[in-house]
Write a protein that holds these residues in place. Structure first.
Motif: not given
Lengths: 414, 290
Positions: B12-13, B17-20, B142-146, B153-154
């Protein structure tokens, strides 16, 4: 124009060409001993990609420094006055390296090709050197095949190979107590060679390799590879990644918390430019094998100061290696009095060398591997750094006889 | 179980990057019809800018997360005004040539200025170290990035669905002719939308700075996977881009864990499967709602 006139013309033209070829001989030389009347040192390396900082344009400057030193030393006694240094970009691609090497030897008048990082590219150049009977002094490629299975009369490996890296780091780290290894490596020639060499060194020192993980190259996400490697609870994870990939590995290793579980990281190949770009705090304590360090003694430091004045940076061992290779080539030419490749090879073979870069060096006649002292280094803590680029502490000097594989073990047959 | 959860968070982390980045790519494609091949370079510029700001002005990650998107927005506006706007009426091939050429220029300029070895970056103390959740130790960063990218996104989703601006952008994306007929000046939104897409790519770059090597080439490989993401999600679909982003991240992580040699290949296998079964992508045009 009848045929006789044409023939006469052709004879005259040939005469002019011959005169031209011989007439250019340097005043110090005995005219005709140098093709084109000059010596051409061609650097073929990565001028724009991932290995640009490690070697690249600054290696060209290092070679020019060697030429200047040669000219200063011999002055009027130099056997050749006109020395040209050229540089060509091979983009780390074996096909481009192959074509460029052919061009350099055939049309660029190159007497010697220097540097050539990336193992597959270096092997292609070695092949060209062999078929053109011209010299190739490799500095930046690590594969043992250059002086092993694919060795030839005109190819020399000047600075290091995977055996040196693996033997230094793999053996020492294992003997220091980290016996269980897990290795991650980029899945191409260099990574595979390194993994093989490391595995042999680790086993030889009484350790075990619990597993190896091939990774894509290039790659920016190693998080899960590292977790996976850490899940077998090794003492140490060995990374064979280089350049940008290595930085990704180290950043993600530091972040993963594997260190807290008592798992160390050992690095296969590291250059001082990697430490510089990531910062010492990320690498602090990491052990690795170096072929040379700019601040290891007064002689190295003096040269590194000159290099800094030229380039604004401190040299990597590859820069220093290129200087040494170029200088020793020129010395051999001076001794031979000609640029004839066979004569120069004769002067280089078996030569014992001590210069700024090579300590207790010897150009091994059997396989053309240049053996010399190597160094096990530790990356300093931020608090230990006294000046810019002051990143390494030399832990042990590995004597030339131990740093490289013995001549008897060489698979080279020419 | 423990390991599975760990791989999932890593996936997910990585997917963040891909999602953003894919989100920005999808919005630009939707409104401008431009397939922006320079997106990887904008991602790289975001990371490089963050590193330079930390080095010269001592601006930490927190500040960079605010400042860099603003700078990148401005840069995007300049690029759109200077270059992209002239190509909107032409064959898409010209867009490809322009944005691809732009990538080469930006990458070379960064190499000239900062070399190829990369730039150092130290994350803030608060994001270093690890937390323990339900018996699983997870790196904080990693948690923070996620969480951060989910929040973005929201936020984008809310703007798209709940505000007038969002409605106009959606209308321009899905039915430009109809939007024009209703008196909406679609052209007016082109420049800010391009800037916004670039800003989000830059933001993904900032997030990657503590985590990845900051080099001129960092966007190259990233951009290739990014296009797989967009194809999987459905070109122009904003929700599709985000979902596919996280999906690809997960595929990558589990691929690395169970079939390391095929970790990257798997992403493209997924892409091929999606094209076979749903040529328009998981959330392609016809199904696009937001």
């Amino acid at each position: 124009m009848n045929s006789r006139q044409i023939r006469a013309g052709a004879v005259a033209m040939t005469g002019v060409l011959l005169l031209g070829a011989c007439g250019g001989g340097g005043p110090g030389g005995s005219g005709g001993d140098f093709t084109d009347g000059k010596l051409v040192l061609a650097i073929l390396n990565d001028q724009s990609g991932i290995y640009k900082d490690a070697s690249g344009p600054n290696s060209v400057k290092a070679v020019k420094m060697a030429v200047a030193d040669y000219q200063k030393k011999y002055g009027d006694r130099a056997v050749v006055d006109d020395i040209e240094v050229t540089s060509t970009d091979h983009q780390n691609k074996p096909d481009i390296a192959n074509t460029k090497a052919k061009e350099l030897y055939e049309r660029g008048g190159a007497d010697v090709i220097l540097d050539v990082p990336t193992s597959s590219a270096a092997l292609a150049v070695a092949n060209q050197a062999k078929s053109h009977k011209k010299l190739f002094l490799d500095v930046s490629a690590a594969t043992t095949a250059l002086t092993g299975a694919q060795c030839n009369k005109y190819t020399f490996q000047w600075a290091y190979n995977t055996y040196m890296l693996a033997n230094g780091t793999g053996t020492t780290v294992t003997q220091n107590g980290d016996k269980n290894w897990h290795i991650i490596y980029p899945d191409y020639q260099f990574g595979q060679d390194m993994t093989k060499s490391f595995t042999e060194a680790i086993k030889g020192a009484g350790g075990t390799v619990q597993g190896t993980i091939p990774t894509p190259f290039p790659n920016d996400n190693f998080a899960t590879f590292l977790t996976k490697a850490g899940s077998t609870n090794p003492d140490v994870i060995g990374t064979m990644q280089a350049g940008g990939d290595l930085i990704n590995v180290v950043k993600q290793f530091n972040e993963s918390g594997l260190k807290d579980k008592g798992i160390n990281l050992a690095v296969g190949l590291m250059l001082i430019t990697d430490i510089h770009s990531l910062g010492v705090e990320q690498f602090a304590g990491t052990m690795f094998t170096d072929a040379w360090y700019w601040n290891m003694d007064a002689e190295s430091r003096a040269w590194a100061d000159r290099f800094r004045d030229e380039t604004g940076a401190r040299p990597t061992f590859e820069h220093a290696g290129n200087y040494s290779a170029a200088l020793q080539y020129l010395e051999a030419v001076q001794e031979a009095g000609t640029d004839d490749a066979d004569a120069v090879v004769g002067k280089l073979e078996g030569k014992k060398i001590n210069d700024m870069f090579l300590r207790n060096g010897e150009v091994r006649a059997k396989d053309h591997l240049v053996v010399h002292d190597a160094y096990l280094a530790r990356v300093k803590k931020p608090s230990e750094v006294k000046e810019p680029w002051d990143y390494e502490e030399i832990v042990t000097t590995i004597p030339a006889s131990k740093a490289f594989p013995p001549a008897e073990a060489s698979t080279c047959s020419r | 179980m423990n390991a599975l959860l760990q791989y999932a968070v890593q996936g997910l982390a990585a997917g963040s990057f891909y999602a953003l980045a894919a989100l920005g790519l999808a919005i630009i494609f939707g409104v401008l019809g431009v397939v922006n091949f320079a997106h990887g370079a904008f991602y790289m510029l975001g990371a490089v800018t963050a590193a330079v700001l930390l080095d010269t002005l001592n601006l930490t990650l927190w500040w960079s997360l605010l400042v860099v998107p603003v700078l990148m927005f401005a840069f995007g506006v300049v690029v759109e005004r200077l270059f992209v706007q002239w190509l909107l009426r032409l064959d898409p091939l010209y867009n490809f040539l322009l944005t691809f050429g732009l990538t080469l220029v930006l990458v070379e300029l960064v190499k000239q200025k900062y070399g190829v070895s990369g730039l150092p970056y130290t994350p803030p103390e608060a994001l270093q170290g690890r937390v323990e959740l339900a018996g699983v130790v997870l790196p904080r960063y990693q948690l923070f990035v996620f969480l951060f990218s989910v929040a973005i996104c929201v936020l984008v989703w809310l703007v798209m669905t709940r505000t007038r601006v969002g409605m106009i952008v959606r209308a321009s994306t899905e039915k430009p002719e109809l939007a024009r007929a209703l008196g909406i000046n679609v052209g007016r939104w082109v420049t800010p939308v391009f800037g916004f897409g670039v800003a989000i790519a830059g933001l993904a770059g900032v997030l990657s700075a503590p985590f990845r090597a900051i080099t001129a080439d960092m966007g190259n490989n990233f951009a290739i996977i990014l296009f797989a993401v967009v194809v999987i999600g459905g070109l122009g679909s904003i929700v599709g881009a985000v979902v596919a982003g996280f999906l690809v991240g997960l595929v990558e992580a589990f691929g690395q864990a169970y079939a390391p040699t095929f970790a990257q290949v798997l992403i493209f296998v997924l892409m091929a499967l999606v094209i076979l079964v749903r040529p328009a992508g998981l959330f392609g045009r016809k199904e696009a709602t937001a």
